[in-house]
Every structure is written in C-alpha cells, then in structure tokens.
Write an enzyme that holds these catalytic residues in place. Structure first.
Site, mmCIF file in Angstrom:
data_model
loop_
_atom_site.group_PDB
_atom_site.id
_atom_site.type_symbol
_atom_site.label_atom_id
_atom_site.label_comp_id
_atom_site.label_asym_id
_atom_site.label_seq_id
_atom_site.Cartn_x
_atom_site.Cartn_y
_atom_site.Cartn_z
ATOM 1 C CB CYS A 65 -10.316 -5.591 25.407
ATOM 2 S SG CYS A 65 -11.312 -7.168 25.600
ATOM 3 C CB CYS A 97 -14.176 -6.193 27.910
ATOM 4 S SG CYS A 97 -13.805 -4.916 26.520
ATOM 5 C CG HIS A 126 -43.461 -21.071 29.515
ATOM 6 N ND1 HIS A 126 -43.869 -19.613 29.818
ATOM 7 C CD2 HIS A 126 -43.933 -21.844 30.231
ATOM 8 C CE1 HIS A 126 -44.596 -19.644 30.970
ATOM 9 N NE2 HIS A 126 -44.668 -21.147 31.335
ATOM 10 C CD GLU A 184 -42.335 -17.271 28.352
ATOM 11 O OE1 GLU A 184 -42.984 -17.526 27.556
ATOM 12 O OE2 GLU A 184 -42.023 -17.440 29.318
HETATM 13 C C1 LIG Z 1 -13.616 0.396 31.300
HETATM 14 C C2 LIG Z 1 -13.727 -0.151 29.867
HETATM 15 C C3 LIG Z 1 -14.727 -1.137 29.653
HETATM 16 C C4 LIG Z 1 -14.713 -1.490 28.377
HETATM 17 N N1 LIG Z 1 -15.886 -2.366 28.246
HETATM 18 C C5 LIG Z 1 -16.298 -2.805 27.215
HETATM 19 C C6 LIG Z 1 -16.985 -3.877 26.770
HETATM 20 O O1 LIG Z 1 -17.671 -4.446 27.584
HETATM 21 N N2 LIG Z 1 -17.401 -4.303 25.434
HETATM 22 C C7 LIG Z 1 -16.721 -3.958 24.615
HETATM 23 O O2 LIG Z 1 -16.825 -4.451 23.435
HETATM 24 N N3 LIG Z 1 -15.731 -2.946 24.502
HETATM 25 C C8 LIG Z 1 -15.469 -2.640 25.895
HETATM 26 N N4 LIG Z 1 -14.625 -1.587 25.984
HETATM 27 C C9 LIG Z 1 -13.926 -0.926 24.877
HETATM 28 C C10 LIG Z 1 -12.587 -1.823 24.328
HETATM 29 O O3 LIG Z 1 -12.083 -2.005 25.209
HETATM 30 C C11 LIG Z 1 -12.057 -0.954 22.960
HETATM 31 O O4 LIG Z 1 -12.931 -0.771 22.165
HETATM 32 C C12 LIG Z 1 -11.041 -2.057 22.487
HETATM 33 O O5 LIG Z 1 -9.881 -2.308 23.468
HETATM 34 C C13 LIG Z 1 -10.272 -1.337 21.278
HETATM 35 O O6 LIG Z 1 -9.273 -1.960 20.713
HETATM 36 P P1 LIG Z 1 -8.049 -1.170 20.210
HETATM 37 O O7 LIG Z 1 -7.126 -2.365 19.530
HETATM 38 O O8 LIG Z 1 -8.673 -0.166 18.949
HETATM 39 O O9 LIG Z 1 -7.241 -0.318 21.115
HETATM 40 P P2 LIG Z 1 -6.683 -0.760 22.753
HETATM 41 O O10 LIG Z 1 -7.404 -2.061 22.946
HETATM 42 O O11 LIG Z 1 -6.706 0.399 23.529
HETATM 43 O O12 LIG Z 1 -5.152 -1.160 22.311
HETATM 44 C C14 LIG Z 1 -4.316 0.101 22.057
HETATM 45 C C15 LIG Z 1 -2.887 -0.388 22.412
HETATM 46 O O13 LIG Z 1 -1.715 0.254 21.797
HETATM 47 C C16 LIG Z 1 -0.700 0.713 22.598
HETATM 48 N N5 LIG Z 1 -0.255 1.898 22.434
HETATM 49 C C17 LIG Z 1 -0.652 3.185 22.327
HETATM 50 N N6 LIG Z 1 0.037 3.936 21.734
HETATM 51 C C18 LIG Z 1 1.195 3.151 21.454
HETATM 52 C C19 LIG Z 1 2.365 3.642 20.890
HETATM 53 N N7 LIG Z 1 2.658 5.018 20.214
HETATM 54 N N8 LIG Z 1 3.397 2.571 20.715
HETATM 55 C C20 LIG Z 1 3.077 1.306 21.017
HETATM 56 N N9 LIG Z 1 1.842 1.035 21.760
HETATM 57 C C21 LIG Z 1 0.968 1.985 21.852
HETATM 58 C C22 LIG Z 1 -1.635 0.843 24.229
HETATM 59 O O14 LIG Z 1 -0.961 0.514 25.191
HETATM 60 C C23 LIG Z 1 -2.737 -0.416 23.905
HETATM 61 O O15 LIG Z 1 -2.234 -1.391 24.584
HETATM 62 C C24 LIG Z 1 -14.193 -0.967 27.189
HETATM 63 C C25 LIG Z 1 -13.275 0.154 27.549
HETATM 64 C C26 LIG Z 1 -13.244 0.307 28.685
HETATM 65 C C27 LIG Z 1 -12.167 1.520 28.920
#
Ligand SMILES: Cc1cc2nc3c(=O)[nH]c(=O)nc-3n(C[C@H](O)[C@H](O)[C@H](O)COP(=O)(O)OP(=O)(O)OC[C@H]3O[C@@H](n4cnc5c(N)ncnc54)[C@H](O)[C@@H]3O)c2cc1C
Length: 452
Positions: A43, A48, A435, A440
């Site tokens: 994110c 995002c 309005h 609206e």
């Molecule tokens: C281009 C794009 C636009 C988006 N726009 C929106 C939006 O407008 N609104 C919205 O609500 N959502 C949006 N999303 C989705 C949103 O980003 C995700 O739903 C959210 O980030 C999920 O959070 P998370 O904690 O599950 O995973 P992530 O945020 O992906 O975090 C996972 C973390 O784990 C780390 N990691 C992975 N494996 C390991 C490991 N083995 N050891 C240590 N670290 C590790 C990664 O490096 C990462 O930092 C978007 C996604 C993308 C790709």
C-alpha cells in the site's frame, strides 16, 4: 516452553504492522516483526499511496483545460517527471519512517530481513538467527503475476511504474482489472499514448456491468486504445521499444509493456506447508473467521489469505486478530458490504451487490441516473456520470450502489454507512438533497428504470 516473543509477524505491510502495533502497544505483548523489503508494504511503497499521488498528478491537464474553458488564462506545460519522482520518493521515505516510528514506540522489535516458518512456533530469519514465538502471524501479502510466454521477461509490472526513469512515449497495458485500468488512465493523463489489451470480453469483470460500460466509454474518449478479447503471444525488443504480437495476428511496437494480470500470494518457499499449514488455490492461505490457519498457533491476514484484497480489510483483519489473541475483545473481521473505488478517470466506486448478483438472489428494482455533470458540461466536455441503486423489491433495502463520477470514492464511503445500517430506498428518498451536487441524484431517483 520458553518463547522469545508472544507474537512474531512476518511482513511489514498494512495487516502485519497493524497487528504488531496493537498486540504490543495496546495489549502489551512481546512482538517481533520481519520485513524483507520496505516497511509499509504494498500500500505505502508500491500500491495505493504512490498510485493515488500519480492519479492526482495525471489530473492536472484536464483541470487546466477546464480552467481555460472557464476563462482563466493558463498554459499547460509538460510534466517534469523527474521532479515528480523525486518528490514521490521523499514522500514514501517519510511514510516508511512514520511506520517504523509507530512500531518502535509500540515496542515492536523489527528485523529487516526475510523470515521463513520452520514449525508451529519457530521462525528462521535470513542471516542465520532462529526465534521462537507463541503465535506466528503470516502477513506477507502478494506480488504481481506475469504469465510465462516468449518475451515475458521484457514486461514491467505495477512495481516498476513508480521507478521509471522517464515516461515512455507509448505503452501497452495488458490486463483488465482495477490496477490495469487505473494505470491506463494515469499514464494517459500524464501524456503517454496508451493501448490496453484485455484477454476476456470486458474489463473490471467483478464490477457492475452498466457502470463499467460507462468507465470503458470514458477511457476510450480520453484516447486509451482499449481492446477486449486480445491475447498477447510474444514480445521482442525492436528499436527503443518492444514489438508485441497477438494470437489474432495483430502486431505493433510500444515503448514499454506493462502487465497487470493479477497477483499471487508470497507463500513460495515460506515453509508453511512443511510446518503443517494447508495452502489453498494458487498458494493462498485459507483461514477461518478468526484468521487462524490449520495450525492453531499460526494465523494469517491480508492479501496472502483467500479473502478481500484491500488495505482497509488487511488492517481490520490484523487489528481483530490482535484484539482476539492478546486482548479481551475477541472478534472476527467483518467482510460484508466492503466499499471500494477504482481510481480510473472518472472513478468507479461500489458497495454491495452488482445488478446481476442481486437479480440472482431475487426480485429487484434498479434506479439509474446518468447525466452530464455541471462542472465539466460548462467547460464543454462531453463526459457523463452515473448513479445507480439496486434495491430489493421485497425488503426495500438498498443492496448495491455504483457510482461513476469524479470523487466517486469519497461519495461511496458515506453510502456504505447507510447501507451497513440497513437503509431502504425510502430512507434514501426521505434524505434531503445537497444542491447542486452530483450525489444529490442518489436521493432523488423516483422511478426504477428496470424491475425484475
Ligand atoms: C498498484 C496497486 C494499487 C493498489 N491500490 C489499492 C487501493 O487503492 N486501495 C486499497 O484498499 N488497496 C489497494 N491495493 C491493495 C493493497 O495494497 C493491499 O491489499 C494491501 O497492501 C495488503 O496488505 P498486506 O499487509 O496483506 O500485504 P502487503 O502490504 O503486501 O505487505 C506484505 C509485506 O510482507 C513483506 N514480505 C513478504 N514475504 C516476506 C518474508 N518472507 N519475510 C519478510 N517480509 C516479507 C513484503 O515485502 C511486504 O512488505 C493496491 C495494490 C496494488 C499493487
């Protein structure tokens, strides 16, 4: 049994950071967290946040053309991409530091490395250390998926867009999901010639068809060369760009090719299966309502699970997990009526059921208002907006709301509250209009356009 931590979180994204902060800061648990890339996750670093800043950047040419149409004497120059990039990079650095600060003040011990699961209570940290935790939270998120085909090594993904040294003159975007459509609009707004190929018959398949039709129309009106039912068969470098050939024989050269064809969970080599955690389709981690996996001490939240892949959902899942396991407030995250927005131009925002899904459940009334909004109509632009309510004929409850309009994401947040409270069409109707606004129309639609 002696544990180093009460909780070890793998992944410093939306879900993992929230869970760690609440478990440690609010409930006093001893928490460790490993992040292998940058704190904040998808994110903040490549989703995002940078995307929305690019949406803002891409909106100025139209805003300035409108200003001219309203009588302002302005001239639209070119975008200084490197100036924008530098500002974007420093904003992301600032946010990453804020995430680190939040974890540190909550008392979370951060490990800047990859972590893998060894068994139900053991985590291996890259570099050699092994730690033991009473509970493990898998919050590793996902990454872009690119299918393998001749030349697939030449494509970029959403991760790369924020790192481009220069904007290409032309780009092919492959995919029809929200990320593909958003970047098509962003890059078109930034002055890039955009072509978009989608494999199936329509873009944004999971959204309401009537609303999507208007988005697709608007995207084409902005100059995006959008084609559905097109499958790329090969890519090879040619000159400064790449020649793309499709199954149907069409071929063209583009400056860059960007694939936004779905995302896969980061569970490869994570050690989950060896630790006894059952994995689902495509490597996703199935969990129960408490975010618990098939191994009782191992939980999972966010994009790595088989639930809704949005930042606020991951945050709520992480928070509910921490309150349940470490606080006196056991609760399950609520996945019903989650509102969302697609940041295309114009935005598409939605909450509840599409018309088709609602019809499949029983008789409905459909209210639609589509019109030229005052602001752009005055500027001489032809774009239209759409407000749509899908209402249950029996209970009168509003089952779905779909908005295509500038700032639709801001509007849907308020509609979602009403729908979550069980609002009926009559509740909408007895709410006085604001309005003159576009929204609206949501409280002034008198007659259904369709019933079934
Ligand atoms: C281009 C794009 C636009 C988006 N726009 C929106 C939006 O407008 N609104 C919205 O609500 N959502 C949006 N999303 C989705 C949103 O980003 C995700 O739903 C959210 O980030 C999920 O959070 P998370 O904690 O599950 O995973 P992530 O945020 O992906 O975090 C996972 C973390 O784990 C780390 N990691 C992975 N494996 C390991 C490991 N083995 N050891 C240590 N670290 C590790 C990664 O490096 C990462 O930092 C978007 C996604 C993308 C790709």
């Amino acid at each position: 049994m002696e544990f180093d931590y009460d909780l070890f979180v793998i992944g410093g994204g939306s879900g993992g950071v929230r869970a760690a902060r609440i478990a440690a800061g609010t409930h006093g648990a001893r928490v460790g967290l490993a992040e292998e890339y940058r704190m904040g996750g998808t994110c903040v670093i490549r989703g995002c946040v940078p995307k929305k800043l690019m949406v803002f950047a891409s909106s100025f040419p139209t805003a300035m053309a409108d200003a001219q149409a309203y009588g302002w004497q302005v001239t639209v120059g070119a975008l200084d991409w490197s100036a924008f990039r530098a500002k974007l990079d420093s904003e992301l650095d600032r946010l990453e530091m804020a995430y680190r600060g939040g974890l540190s003040s909550a008392g979370v011990e951060v490990h800047d490395c990859r972590a893998t699961v060894v068994d139900a209570h053991t985590v291996h940290l890259a570099g050699g250390k092994t730690v033991r935790a009473k509970h493990i939270l898998v919050a590793v998120g996902g990454r872009p998926f690119v299918p393998q085909f001749p030349g697939s090594e030449h494509v970029l993904t959403s991760n790369d867009i924020f790192k481009l040294d220069a904007l290409p003159a032309s780009v092919l975007i492959v995919g029809g999901g929200y990320i593909a459509c958003e970047f098509a609009c962003i890059l078109a707004g930034l002055g890039v010639k955009v072509t978009q190929f989608q494999r199936s018959a329509r873009i944004l398949k999971e959204f309401d068809e009537e609303a999507v039709d208007l988005v697709a129309e608007d995207m084409k009106a902005q100059g995006i060369d959008l084609h559905c039912g097109v499958v790329v068969s090969g890519i090879e470098p040619e000159g400064d760009g790449f020649r793309v050939t499709c199954m149907d024989g069409r071929t063209d050269v583009f400056g860059k090719v960007i694939y936004a064809t779905g995302r896969v969970p980061n569970t490869d080599g994570l050690g989950l299966e060896a630790a006894g955690v059952a994995l689902g389709r495509g490597g996703k981690v199935p969990v129960d309502g408490w975010s618990q996996t098939t191994v009782p001490s191992i939980y999972a939240v966010g994009d790595v699970t088989d639930r809704i892949q949005l930042t606020p959902v991951a945050i709520r899942e992480g928070h509910a997990f921490a309150d349940t396991v470490f606080g006196a407030d056991p609760r399950q995250p609520d996945h019903d009526l989650v509102a969302s927005a697609v940041f295309t131009t114009p935005e598409l925002a939605t909450v509840g059921l599409t018309e088709d899904a609602a019809r499949a459940q029983g008789p409905v009334e459909v209210y639609v208002s589509s019109f030229k909004p005052m602001r752009s109509a005055f500027a001489g632009r032809a774009d239209r907006v759409l407000m749509k309510l899908v209402v249950c004929k029996d209970t009168r409850r509003v089952l779905g709301c779909h908005i295509v309009a500038p700032e639709a994401g801001e509007m849907i947040q308020m509609v979602a509250i009403a729908m979550k409270m069980g609002a009926t069409k009559e509740d909408f109707d007895r709410t006085c209009a604001v309005h003159p606004t576009m929204a609206e129309e949501l409280v002034t639609m008198r007659k259904p356009v369709r019933t079934a």
